[in-house]
Design a protein around this motif. Structure first.
Motif: not given
Ligand code: NAD
Ligand code: LMR
Length: 329
Positions: A321-324, A102-106
């Motif tokens: 941290d995940a989006v980093r 989800l974070l990657e898609a956004n």
């Protein structure tokens, strides 16, 4: 009407929130009854036709303050000259999707939108991210707009704030107007912390007026924090009109100020206040004046509140941290 129109960009304009939001913007409720607006709608190509349909209806409203509507499927064009950017369109979580997906898609949405704001928005641009996960999407957009002052990127926790006021007023049997100084801390998620220890009812401590720690812990906090899921369960779709209402409130106060003796909740880049790591977009109590906001300082945070705030902020740090790791911030 002598003022130049204010350019308002709305992404996800053909969605549910967009449908509830656009008519209220056109009627002057976003900025004030003296401010003409020009709408710039951004959609994905498949939804442009639906946005065009909404534009026809907006025309049929003959709104005196609506100076024009343009529709785009290109972010660079949609944010050209924008003064107020409402980032509503986001990738919803679908079956089998992990949080990281989800974070990657956004990231694929909010990175280019941040770049487009950086490239073309007006110098006074104010950005509100509504699309979930709102705080981290705002963080991604901010990271890609280095020339825009960081504090212009905000995330919406006003719906949570309004929900908390309504639930507290209901419990105490008072009108919502008697509840002041409500605060939502942290993330727009189930970890958020609605704080009644600093809130007031009829000018006295709301926590003392309630005097019921079990209600606070077992009913109020979970009810507010999980209200989004309760609405989805009941309506079969996520909150739309109430979310649009909160977006209107957020921008209206940011532009026109908060009332004397009260504050509102906004997800804003932390300056380190209340021990929230600098840069995280976390919800705080803020007062707005002259088109800017300031985090309310000096509030007492008891041990119960401290633990709740820390838990929600820890979740925000994990999302960062995940989006980093994905190279998005
Ligand atoms: P929706 O699915 O009805 O509409 C979303 C729209 O966004 C769709 O029309 C879609 O085509 C569009 N869109 C998708 N990607 C886009 C892109 N790259 N550029 C422009 N448009 C794009 O959803 P909705 O009910 O309107 O909700 C929108 C978002 O708001 C969701 O993420 C939802 O979870 C969130 N939300 C946040 C809060 C909050 O309090 N922060 C409250 C309610 C809903
Ligand atoms: C809400 O608070 O109503 C929404 O953020 C819920 C959701 O997941 O869309």
């Amino acid at each position: 009407m002598t003022q130049a129109p204010v350019n308002v960009t709305v992404t996800g304009a053909a969605g549910q929130i967009g449908y509830a939001l656009l008519f209220r913007i056109a009627s002057g409720q976003l900025l004030g009854q003296d401010k003409p607006v020009r709408l710039r709608l951004l959609e994905i190509p498949q939804a442009v036709k639906a946005a065009e349909g909404t534009a026809l209806e907006l025309e049929d409203g003959a709104f005196p303050l609506l100076a024009g509507i343009d529709i785009f499927d290109d972010a660079k064009q949609a944010f050209e000259g924008t003064n107020v950017a409402l980032l509503v369109g986001a990738r919803p979580r679908t079956k089998g999707m992990e949080r990281g997906d989800l974070l990657e898609a956004n990231g694929g949405i909010f990175k280019p939108q941040g770049e487009a704001i950086n490239a073309g928005a007006a110098d006074d641009v104010k950005v509100l991210v509504v699309g979930n996960p709102a705080n981290t999407n705002a963080l991604i957009a901010k990271a890609h707009a280095p020339d825009v002052p960081a504090e212009r990127f905000t995330a919406m926790t006003r719906l949570d704030h309004n929900r908390a006021i309504a639930q507290l007023a209901k419990k105490l049997g008072v009108p919502v107007t008697e509840v002041k100084k409500m605060t939502i801390w942290g993330n727009h998620s189930a970890t958020q912390y609605p704080d009644i220890f600093n809130a007031e009812v009829n000018g006295t401590s709301a926590a003392e007026a309630v005097g019921d720690q079990a209600w606070l812990e077992n009913e109020f906090i979970p009810r507010v924090a999980k209200r989004g899921a309760e609405i989805i369960e009941a309506r079969g779709a996520s909150s739309a009109a109430s979310a649009a209402n909160a977006a209107i409130d957020h921008i209206y106060n940011w532009v026109n100020g908060t009332p004397e003796g009260d504050w509102v909740s906004m997800g804003v880049p932390s300056d380190g206040s209340y021990g929230v790591p600098e840069g995280l977009i976390s919800s705080f109590p803020v007062v707005c004046r002259d088109g800017s906001y300031e985090i309310v300082q000096g509030l007492e945070i008891n041990d119960f509140s401290r633990a709740k705030i820390d838990a929600s902020v820890a979740e925000l740090s994990e999302e960062r941290d995940a989006v980093r790791k994905l190279g998005l911030v």
